[in-house]
Design a protein around this motif. Structure first.
Motif, PDB file in Angstrom:
ATOM      1  N   ALA A   1     -12.557  -6.737   8.661  1.00 27.51           N
ATOM      2  CA  ALA A   1     -12.637  -6.286   7.008  1.00 27.51           C
ATOM      3  C   ALA A   1     -11.959  -5.050   6.510  1.00 27.51           C
ATOM      4  CB  ALA A   1     -13.878  -5.898   6.973  1.00 27.51           C
ATOM      5  N   LEU A   2     -11.182  -4.254   7.886  1.00 28.06           N
ATOM      6  CA  LEU A   2     -10.714  -3.085   7.490  1.00 28.06           C
ATOM      7  C   LEU A   2      -9.324  -2.545   7.231  1.00 28.06           C
ATOM      8  CD1 LEU A   2     -13.365  -0.533   9.340  1.00 28.06           C
ATOM      9  CD2 LEU A   2     -13.186  -1.125   6.438  1.00 28.06           C
ATOM     10  N   THR A   3      -8.966  -3.780   8.056  1.00 23.66           N
ATOM     11  CA  THR A   3      -7.778  -3.915   7.665  1.00 23.66           C
ATOM     12  C   THR A   3      -6.727  -5.285   7.278  1.00 23.66           C
ATOM     13  OG1 THR A   3      -6.967  -3.226  10.532  1.00 23.66           O
ATOM     14  CG2 THR A   3      -4.798  -4.105   9.152  1.00 23.66           C
ATOM     15  N   PRO A   4      -6.434  -5.078   5.495  1.00 18.99           N
ATOM     16  CA  PRO A   4      -5.692  -5.950   5.319  1.00 18.99           C
ATOM     17  C   PRO A   4      -4.986  -6.806   5.673  1.00 18.99           C
ATOM     18  CG  PRO A   4      -5.727  -3.832   3.823  1.00 18.99           C
ATOM     19  CD  PRO A   4      -5.835  -3.648   5.458  1.00 18.99           C
TER      20      PRO A   4
ATOM     21  N   ARG B   1      -0.853  -6.143   6.310  1.00 21.34           N
ATOM     22  CA  ARG B   1      -0.183  -4.815   7.378  1.00 21.34           C
ATOM     23  C   ARG B   1      -0.172  -5.194   9.097  1.00 21.34           C
ATOM     24  NH1 ARG B   1      -4.663  -0.135   7.826  1.00 21.34           N
ATOM     25  NH2 ARG B   1      -3.700  -0.058   9.233  1.00 21.34           N
ATOM     26  N   THR B   2      -1.219  -6.584   9.152  1.00 21.27           N
ATOM     27  CA  THR B   2      -0.928  -7.462  10.866  1.00 21.27           C
ATOM     28  C   THR B   2       0.749  -7.761  10.055  1.00 21.27           C
ATOM     29  OG1 THR B   2      -1.826  -9.575  10.030  1.00 21.27           O
ATOM     30  CG2 THR B   2      -2.922  -7.650  10.224  1.00 21.27           C
ATOM     31  N   TRP B   3       1.627  -8.697   9.586  1.00 23.05           N
ATOM     32  CA  TRP B   3       2.265  -9.344   9.226  1.00 23.05           C
ATOM     33  C   TRP B   3       3.393  -7.892   9.853  1.00 23.05           C
ATOM     34  CZ3 TRP B   3       1.268 -11.020   2.928  1.00 23.05           C
ATOM     35  CH2 TRP B   3       0.849 -11.594   2.996  1.00 23.05           C
ATOM     36  N   ALA B   4       3.404  -6.750   9.709  1.00 23.60           N
ATOM     37  CA  ALA B   4       4.496  -6.067  10.196  1.00 23.60           C
ATOM     38  C   ALA B   4       3.486  -5.207  10.980  1.00 23.60           C
ATOM     39  CB  ALA B   4       5.897  -5.895   9.117  1.00 23.60           C
ATOM     40  N   ALA B   5       3.602  -5.386  11.934  1.00 22.01           N
ATOM     41  CA  ALA B   5       2.398  -4.489  12.751  1.00 22.01           C
ATOM     42  C   ALA B   5       2.907  -3.340  13.784  1.00 22.01           C
ATOM     43  CB  ALA B   5       1.561  -5.454  14.196  1.00 22.01           C
TER      44      ALA B   5
ATOM     45  N   PRO C   1      -1.233   7.454  -0.495  1.00 21.48           N
ATOM     46  CA  PRO C   1      -2.400   6.046  -0.248  1.00 21.48           C
ATOM     47  C   PRO C   1      -1.783   5.182  -0.320  1.00 21.48           C
ATOM     48  CG  PRO C   1      -3.031   8.540  -0.417  1.00 21.48           C
ATOM     49  CD  PRO C   1      -1.415   8.791  -1.066  1.00 21.48           C
ATOM     50  N   HIS C   2      -1.113   5.009  -2.090  1.00 24.52           N
ATOM     51  CA  HIS C   2      -1.549   3.591  -2.802  1.00 24.52           C
ATOM     52  C   HIS C   2      -0.571   2.493  -2.038  1.00 24.52           C
ATOM     53  CE1 HIS C   2      -0.146   1.612  -6.771  1.00 24.52           C
ATOM     54  NE2 HIS C   2      -1.517   1.355  -6.638  1.00 24.52           N
ATOM     55  N   ALA C   3       0.564   3.413  -1.825  1.00 23.35           N
ATOM     56  CA  ALA C   3       1.920   2.421  -1.043  1.00 23.35           C
ATOM     57  C   ALA C   3       1.114   2.166  -0.364  1.00 23.35           C
ATOM     58  CB  ALA C   3       2.741   3.604  -0.780  1.00 23.35           C
ATOM     59  N   GLN C   4       0.354   2.182   1.292  1.00 23.86           N
ATOM     60  CA  GLN C   4      -0.638   1.877   1.981  1.00 23.86           C
ATOM     61  C   GLN C   4      -0.972   0.796   1.760  1.00 23.86           C
ATOM     62  OE1 GLN C   4      -1.964   5.748   3.917  1.00 23.86           O
ATOM     63  NE2 GLN C   4      -1.197   5.837   5.520  1.00 23.86           N
ATOM     64  N   GLN C   5      -2.389   0.982   1.229  1.00 26.49           N
ATOM     65  CA  GLN C   5      -2.771  -0.263   0.335  1.00 26.49           C
ATOM     66  C   GLN C   5      -2.215  -1.538   0.405  1.00 26.49           C
ATOM     67  OE1 GLN C   5      -5.534   1.538  -2.518  1.00 26.49           O
ATOM     68  NE2 GLN C   5      -5.931   3.393  -1.567  1.00 26.49           N
ATOM     69  N   HIS C   6      -0.714  -1.113  -1.008  1.00 27.16           N
ATOM     70  CA  HIS C   6      -0.022  -2.342  -1.133  1.00 27.16           C
ATOM     71  C   HIS C   6       1.441  -2.501  -0.235  1.00 27.16           C
ATOM     72  CE1 HIS C   6      -2.780  -1.067  -4.253  1.00 27.16           C
ATOM     73  NE2 HIS C   6      -3.090  -2.070  -4.986  1.00 27.16           N
ATOM     74  N   ALA C   7       2.231  -2.107   0.228  1.00 20.68           N
ATOM     75  CA  ALA C   7       2.989  -2.028   1.345  1.00 20.68           C
ATOM     76  C   ALA C   7       3.294  -2.595   2.386  1.00 20.68           C
ATOM     77  CB  ALA C   7       4.276  -1.243  -0.363  1.00 20.68           C
ATOM     78  N   ASN C   8       3.918  -2.657   3.120  1.00 19.11           N
ATOM     79  CA  ASN C   8       3.936  -2.505   4.648  1.00 19.11           C
ATOM     80  C   ASN C   8       5.591  -1.342   4.614  1.00 19.11           C
ATOM     81  OD1 ASN C   8       4.378  -5.941   4.034  1.00 19.11           O
ATOM     82  ND2 ASN C   8       2.955  -5.146   5.511  1.00 19.11           N
TER      83      ASN C   8
ATOM     84  N   TYR D   1       2.427   9.568   7.604  1.00 17.40           N
ATOM     85  CA  TYR D   1       1.856   8.410   6.696  1.00 17.40           C
ATOM     86  C   TYR D   1       1.810   6.699   7.777  1.00 17.40           C
ATOM     87  CZ  TYR D   1       1.099  11.425   2.980  1.00 17.40           C
ATOM     88  OH  TYR D   1      -0.252  12.077   2.324  1.00 17.40           O
ATOM     89  N   SER D   2       2.316   6.761   8.822  1.00 20.31           N
ATOM     90  CA  SER D   2       3.088   6.246   9.485  1.00 20.31           C
ATOM     91  C   SER D   2       1.722   5.583  10.440  1.00 20.31           C
ATOM     92  CB  SER D   2       4.377   6.613  10.210  1.00 20.31           C
ATOM     93  OG  SER D   2       4.590   5.563  11.495  1.00 20.31           O
ATOM     94  N   ARG D   3       1.798   3.989  10.121  1.00 18.09           N
ATOM     95  CA  ARG D   3       0.326   3.268  11.052  1.00 18.09           C
ATOM     96  C   ARG D   3       0.940   1.848  11.190  1.00 18.09           C
ATOM     97  NH1 ARG D   3      -4.547   3.574   6.256  1.00 18.09           N
ATOM     98  NH2 ARG D   3      -3.753   2.350   4.981  1.00 18.09           N
ATOM     99  N   PRO D   4       0.155   1.324  11.902  1.00 15.56           N
ATOM    100  CA  PRO D   4       0.749  -0.866  12.219  1.00 15.56           C
ATOM    101  C   PRO D   4       0.726  -1.082  10.810  1.00 15.56           C
ATOM    102  CG  PRO D   4      -0.347   0.236  13.854  1.00 15.56           C
ATOM    103  CD  PRO D   4      -0.533   1.680  13.233  1.00 15.56           C
ATOM    104  N   GLY D   5       1.328  -2.194  10.684  1.00 17.93           N
ATOM    105  CA  GLY D   5       1.558  -2.556   8.774  1.00 17.93           C
ATOM    106  C   GLY D   5       1.918  -1.343   7.819  1.00 17.93           C
ATOM    107  N   ASN D   6       2.027  -0.416   8.083  1.00 22.59           N
ATOM    108  CA  ASN D   6       2.509   0.619   6.998  1.00 22.59           C
ATOM    109  C   ASN D   6       3.872   1.669   7.497  1.00 22.59           C
ATOM    110  OD1 ASN D   6      -0.853   1.407   5.525  1.00 22.59           O
ATOM    111  ND2 ASN D   6       0.524  -0.659   4.730  1.00 22.59           N
ATOM    112  N   TRP D   7       4.518   1.686   6.979  1.00 24.16           N
ATOM    113  CA  TRP D   7       5.938   2.062   7.533  1.00 24.16           C
ATOM    114  C   TRP D   7       6.675   3.070   6.871  1.00 24.16           C
ATOM    115  CZ3 TRP D   7       4.709   2.168  12.893  1.00 24.16           C
ATOM    116  CH2 TRP D   7       4.121   0.676  12.813  1.00 24.16           C
ATOM    117  N   PRO D   8       6.471   4.634   6.704  1.00 20.31           N
ATOM    118  CA  PRO D   8       7.778   4.892   5.398  1.00 20.31           C
ATOM    119  C   PRO D   8       8.335   4.711   6.174  1.00 20.31           C
ATOM    120  CG  PRO D   8       5.907   6.951   6.046  1.00 20.31           C
ATOM    121  CD  PRO D   8       5.758   5.671   7.170  1.00 20.31           C
ATOM    122  N   ASP D   9      10.062   4.261   5.181  1.00 18.15           N
ATOM    123  CA  ASP D   9      11.270   3.591   5.352  1.00 18.15           C
ATOM    124  C   ASP D   9      12.358   5.054   5.535  1.00 18.15           C
ATOM    125  OD1 ASP D   9      13.554   2.100   5.471  1.00 18.15           O
ATOM    126  OD2 ASP D   9      13.092   1.279   4.187  1.00 18.15           O
TER     127      ASP D   9
END
Length: 629
Positions: free
Chosen positions: A32-35, A38-42, A257-264, A292-300
């Protein structure tokens, strides 16, 4: 420190192995807390992208050749994405720049770009990229493409319908915010009827092709929140796990924060090339983005410009990377500690053994794929330490970098120096008395605005001997360096004409900060004149492009630092004790640290990367945060 090497490890096994390729690993289940996305690029995606070697001209045969190499040599190490970069829908695009005069567009009846069949023959007959995606999937790989934000200008001009609606592309567009460096697209106005439906139809098509990854350009700098949300909804609607990568950068950190909510993944810099100056900037960039780096959200931190580059790239020449081997290890070490996605930019079949070794070091890749808590421990001038943890074993990773450079002489020592050259003030006149000097150095330094678009032109440069003018184009420089690309007589560093303001020049030299061009002064010459300006290739960008120009008659650099420097880290600072085992992940060598500190010598522009294992009988101590040595 006593640092006695006890063994040379030929192959790292056990906890250092990455295990099965990422494509075969079980995906993390969403909660419920993990869209779900975000699991597509763990873990950070590992792959190849065509941009650095083929620019906008890559073909199906070249894509397959790189995919074949990846499947054979890299897939066992977790590499899986193959990404076709920009303008795959133009049949006659050009190397070293875009064809914007007479592009051969390929669109379907709903205003969606489709692959150019002369470059991608399997796309003929309306099959799109599905046959190519099927080919990659059959090899256990994943398929990605690059697209530009927005709706095609051609779809608007032709008033092509939006699938599933009574509307056309002309109903959803705006010229406001149009990309300045490639005008293929118009902005989609998010709150207009048909806007969501347009993006829905786009990703519905991509999903039918079997797409696994999409890099959306002109999206994150400037930051287009409304279109990002349209894209997120459109991808989720397909039901297919398509990893979303936002480009270019730097993404405004306020929007993290917005990027984390919408992009991998999202870019933290502009285009990164094989320039030490750009690599050095990444120490600050990676530190800034580490939280800001976390599973499913990666600064590139952008692609890896390694191996063979510039075959038909947008800019630059056909070459092996200009990075030294030390710099290449520094790049791979920093990207791994920061857990940036790793997208290789060179032509894989052209790899030499050293380049392949960078991509197949299981121990280093494990840091990128499995470590936690990566952060800068400290920075002392240009000596940098990063630390991270292995959650499985409790071991620590420690990376030490020597980013020291030969320092420039102060601007006050120059015979002439400009005011800041910017888009608002793009050129200045140069008139320098040589006063018997034997040397002339034309120098361009970064303007400090954080942009790499510092394309500088020395226009009509001449040395004067009495009434005689000697154009520098008729002289041979002793050496010439540029921070990006290469110094180019008669053209800009990006390969185009020398253009400053509204004027085009025939005689001149194109370069890029930081740059030094050295000449011997011919006998009897007493004066140097030129115009120095910001090339239109930079002035046309959305942001940045500032530099300072200087003319020196003595060496513009101070004496160089030592080739190697000893970098000390107290074990107490890491919560470790004497008896800790340090394994060098690049060499595989291990040693027991006998004293209270680890203090290896690190080569200039180089890095070391250790796995630190506490003595089995010793309890771990809490690291001393911010400890001073």
């Amino acid at each position: 420190m006593s640092f006695r090497f006890t063994s040379l490890v030929a192959a790292l096994a056990g906890g250092l192995l990455l295990g099965a390729p990422a494509a075969a690993q079980q995906r993390t289940k969403p909660t419920a807390l993990t869209p779900a996305f975000r699991t597509w690029a763990a873990t950070p995606p590992l792959g190849w992208n065509s941009w650095d070697c083929y620019g906008p001209t890559v073909t199906e045969a070249e894509t397959k050749a790189n995919a074949d190499y990846m499947a054979r040599y890299l897939r066992p190490f977790g590499w899986e994405y193959v990404v076709v970069d920009i303008r795959w829908y133009v049949g006659n695009d050009t190397a070293h720049g875009y064809n914007e005069e007479n592009p051969d567009w390929n669109l379907d009846q709903y205003g969606r770009f489709v692959p150019a069949p002369n470059r991608f023959p399997s796309a003929a007959g309306g099959q799109g990229f599905k046959p190519l995606a099927d080919y990659l999937h059959s090899k256990g790989l994943k398929f990605g493409i690059h697209i530009m934000r927005g709706v095609p200008v051609q779809a608007v001009l032709r008033q092509l319908p939006i699938k599933g609606t009574q509307l056309t592309a002309a109903d959803i567009y705006s010229k406001e915010g149009q990309c300045q460096w490639l005008r293929d697209m118009y902005t989609v106005v998010a709150d207009r009827p048909g806007a969501q439906e347009y993006y829905n139809s786009l990703f519905e098509l991509y999903a039918s092709w079997g797409l696994d990854f999409v890099k959306v350009d002109d999206l994150s700098e400037p930051y287009h929140a409304a279109e990002i949300e349209l894209i997120r909804k459109a991808i989720d609607r397909t039901g297919r796990p398509i990893v979303l990568s936002m480009s270019p950068g730097e993404t405004p950190i306020a929007n993290a924060p917005h990027a984390q909510q919408h992009a991998n993944m999202w870019r933290t810099v502009g285009d990164f090339w094989d320039s030490w100056d750009q690599l050095k900037e990444h120490f600050a960039v990676c530190q800034r983005w580490a939280p800001y780096s976390r599973p499913g959200n990666w600064p590139d931190a952008d692609m890896l410009p390694l191996g063979r580059l510039g075959i038909r790239a947008e800019r630059g020449d056909d070459r092996m990377t200009r990075f030294t081997r030390d710099e290449q290890r520094t790049l791979m070490t920093l990207w791994s500690m920061a857990r940036s996605p790793l997208m290789f930019g060179g032509d894989l079949p052209s790899n030499d053994p050293f380049t392949l070794s960078l991509l197949t070091n299981r121990a280093v890749l494990q840091v990128n794929q499995r470590s936690t808590g990566g952060r800068q421990l400290w920075r002392r001038g240009d000596l940098v330490a990063w630390t991270a943890h292995d959650p499985a074993s409790g071991d620590q990773y420690l990376a030490l970098f020597n980013a020291q450079d030969q320092q420039p002489a102060p601007a006050s020592a120059a015979a002439w120096r400009s005011e800041p050259i910017t888009r608002q003030h793009p050129q200045q006149e140069v008139n320098v008395q040589l006063n018997g000097a034997k040397k002339l150095y034309l120098v361009v330094r970064d303007g400090g605005d954080g942009s790499a678009w510092d394309h500088a032109d020395w226009l009509n440069p001449q040395m004067h001997r009495g009434t005689e003018a000697l154009p520098l184009s008729g002289l041979t420089w002793q050496q010439a360096t540029a921070g990006w690309g290469k110094v180019s007589p008669g053209k800009s560093v990006s390969g185009g004409p020398l253009r400053v303001g509204e004027q085009t020049y025939v005689d001149g030299i194109g370069t890029h900060a930081s740059s030094i061009i050295e000449y011997d002064v011919p006998a009897g010459c007493t004066r140097f004149t030129a115009t120095v300006g910001l090339d239109r290739a930079a002035a046309g960008q959305n942001t940045g492009g500032t530099f300072q120009a200087l003319v020196f008659t003595q060496n513009p650099m101070l004496p160089p630092p030592a080739d190697s420097v000893r970098i000390s880290v107290a074990l107490q600072e890491l919560g470790l004790l004497a008896g800790t085992t340090a394994t060098d992940l690049w060499s595989g060598q291990s040693a027991v640290v006998k004293g209270a500190e680890l203090a290896p010598y690190v080569r200039r522009h180089g890095a070391v990367l250790y796995r630190l294992s506490a003595p089995k009988s010793a309890p771990r101590k809490t690291p001393v945060t911010g400890a001073k040595l």
